[in-house]
Motif scaffolding. Structure first.
Motif, short mmCIF file in Angstrom:
data_model
loop_
_atom_site.label_atom_id
_atom_site.label_comp_id
_atom_site.label_asym_id
_atom_site.label_seq_id
_atom_site.Cartn_x
_atom_site.Cartn_y
_atom_site.Cartn_z
N LEU A 131 -13.08 -18.36 3.60
CA LEU A 131 -12.62 -17.10 3.36
C LEU A 131 -13.51 -16.32 2.53
O LEU A 131 -13.76 -16.63 1.36
N ASP A 132 -13.95 -15.36 2.93
CA ASP A 132 -15.15 -14.64 2.52
C ASP A 132 -14.55 -13.26 1.75
O ASP A 132 -15.37 -12.39 1.57
N THR A 133 -13.35 -13.60 0.94
CA THR A 133 -12.91 -12.61 0.20
C THR A 133 -12.28 -13.42 -0.98
O THR A 133 -11.51 -14.47 -0.81
N ASP A 134 -12.39 -12.63 -2.11
CA ASP A 134 -11.46 -13.43 -3.21
C ASP A 134 -10.15 -12.91 -3.69
O ASP A 134 -9.06 -13.15 -4.24
N ARG A 135 -9.85 -11.55 -2.88
CA ARG A 135 -8.67 -11.10 -3.00
C ARG A 135 -7.51 -11.51 -2.14
O ARG A 135 -7.86 -12.23 -1.10
N PRO A 136 -6.50 -11.44 -2.36
CA PRO A 136 -5.23 -12.01 -1.47
C PRO A 136 -5.20 -11.21 -0.03
O PRO A 136 -5.67 -10.04 -0.04
N VAL A 137 -4.97 -11.92 1.13
CA VAL A 137 -5.26 -11.08 2.30
C VAL A 137 -3.72 -10.93 2.90
O VAL A 137 -2.75 -11.65 2.72
N MET A 138 -3.89 -10.39 3.98
CA MET A 138 -2.57 -10.15 4.88
C MET A 138 -1.25 -9.54 4.40
O MET A 138 -0.51 -9.87 4.74
N LEU A 139 -1.58 -8.66 3.24
CA LEU A 139 -0.50 -8.23 2.48
C LEU A 139 -0.33 -6.72 2.40
O LEU A 139 0.49 -6.14 2.14
N ASP A 140 -1.29 -6.07 3.01
CA ASP A 140 -1.46 -4.44 2.80
C ASP A 140 -0.45 -3.75 3.59
O ASP A 140 -0.10 -2.56 3.05
N HIS A 141 0.36 -4.38 4.30
CA HIS A 141 1.24 -3.57 5.13
C HIS A 141 2.74 -3.67 4.28
O HIS A 141 3.69 -3.03 4.67
N TYR A 142 2.68 -4.50 3.20
CA TYR A 142 3.95 -4.57 2.58
C TYR A 142 3.81 -3.71 1.26
O TYR A 142 2.86 -3.11 0.90
N PRO A 143 5.12 -3.22 0.79
CA PRO A 143 5.15 -2.35 -0.53
C PRO A 143 4.56 -3.06 -1.67
O PRO A 143 4.59 -4.38 -1.62
N GLU A 144 4.19 -2.22 -2.60
CA GLU A 144 3.46 -2.96 -3.78
C GLU A 144 4.29 -4.08 -4.37
O GLU A 144 3.76 -5.26 -4.60
#
Length: 369
Positions: free
Chosen positions: A223-236
């Motif tokens: 996994l070449d990122t440190d941030r959480p993934v697969m969440l951008d389509h959810y509300p904050e």
């Protein structure tokens, strides 16, 4: 198998039009064909007819409806009409001209005898079909180039969110770590429950769940990122607690001894891993193959010149896609490279499962009865 040096086949290739099936019926027969051909909108899979003209150059003596997922390296015969051997030979020649890796043939009207005579091998029938996806009872495949790919069991995910769990189970069955009878809904949902980030499985959580289920199997998360993934389509607010769970998964990985490699997993590395008889669970977007940008897990289990062979646990019934498309699916390296770089951070997520470090067979759950 017939020689690759086959005589040239005269054929014509035309786009499929719904009205064409009625014309084919009157010319070539096949009472079930028009209804099946027009039952769904196949336009996303470039439907076309490969036909063999008669001696007069006008009337057709044979024809086949052919489709394929975009960005792949195969053609699929839905049905062949008239002089069936001639129609199939024309499709094979058509595929060779495009330098494709294989031709598949759905078993709606194809007999095992006709398929074998044309050089096709039977596909293992599905243990389960993906939710809502119909398909023929049988299917056949003919490889057109070099390379040998073994046939894992095909299991279609029974929910919209268990693709990660299914790919892991099929990988372990293909590798001999899980008996085929261990593939069932109970196993699917049990592994998903341990891996889920509600409802999807993110790479670290999936890797940890695989290690828990099969402690003897070496597992590495890429996994070449440190941030959480697969969440951008959810509300904050929805993102916040799922991000917390992903951070917890990284802690779980540390305790379980599952390495999380922050480097970018290259296509060369994927091919090398598969060449070592490892399995790669790869996260990709369905935008290329299906037309919508949804993260989805597939299993990379075979390599041939220019393409990686995957198992896709999901088939899109709305486009005429069936398990025959999704099983032993060759995807060109460049296409797979593009599909598996996901927005918005352009990250790649994968889980590699090595060969067990000790003998023995285990199952993450009992098989369904």
């Amino acid at each position: 198998m017939p020689s690759q040096q086959e005589p040239p086949v005269k054929s014509v290739v035309v786009p499929f039009e719904p009205a064409l099936s009625q014309t084919l019926l009157s010319r070539l027969g096949g009472h079930e064909v028009p209804e099946r051909w027009q039952a769904v909108d196949r336009s996303a899979h470039a439907p076309h007819v490969v036909a063999v003209p008669g001696d007069d150059g006008e009337d057709w003596t044979a024809a086949a409806l052919v489709t394929a997922r975009p960005d792949t390296a195969y053609l699929k015969i839905v049905d062949a009409l008239g002089d069936v051997p001639a129609a199939v030979a024309a499709v094979v020649a058509h595929a060779r001209r495009q330098e494709l890796a294989q031709v598949k043939w759905e078993g709606w009207t194809a007999s095992p005898e006709d398929a074998a005579a044309a050089g096709f091998a039977p596909l293992s029938p599905p243990l389960m079909r993906s939710e809502g996806a119909d398909g023929p009872a049988a299917g056949y495949v003919r490889w057109l180039g070099d390379g040998v790919v073994t046939d894992p069991p095909y299991y279609g995910q029974t929910t919209h969110f268990t693709c990660g769990a299914v790919t892991a189970l099929v990988a372990q069955a293909h590798g001999g770590t899980l008996p085929r009878e261990g593939l069932g809904r109970r196993a699917e949902l049990t592994l998903w429950r341990d891996a889920t980030n509600f409802p999807a499985c993110e790479p670290v959580g999936l890797g940890v769940a695989v290690r828990r289920a099969w402690p003897s199997s070496p597992v590495t998360v890429h996994l070449d990122t440190d941030r959480p993934v697969m969440l951008d389509h959810y509300p904050e607010k929805e993102q916040e607690w799922r991000a917390l769970l992903q951070r917890a998964s990284r802690s779980d990985a540390g305790r379980a001894g599952v390495p999380v490699d922050p480097g970018h997993l290259s296509m060369t590395a994927i091919r090398d891993a598969v060449g070592r008889r490892e399995h790669v669970l790869l996260l990709l977007s369905l935008a290329g193959m299906q037309g919508f940008d949804v993260p989805h897990w597939v299993l990379c289990h075979g390599v041939i010149p220019g393409a990686v062979v995957i198992e896709d646990p999901w088939a899109n019934a709305e486009t005429g896609d069936t398990w025959v498309d999704a099983h032993l699916l060759p995807v060109p390296d460049a296409s797979l490279d593009t599909m598996s770089v996901l927005a918005p951070d352009r990250f790649r997520g994968a889980v590699t499962i090595g060969r067990p470090q000790r003998s023995g067979v285990s199952s993450c759950a009992p098989a369904d009865e």
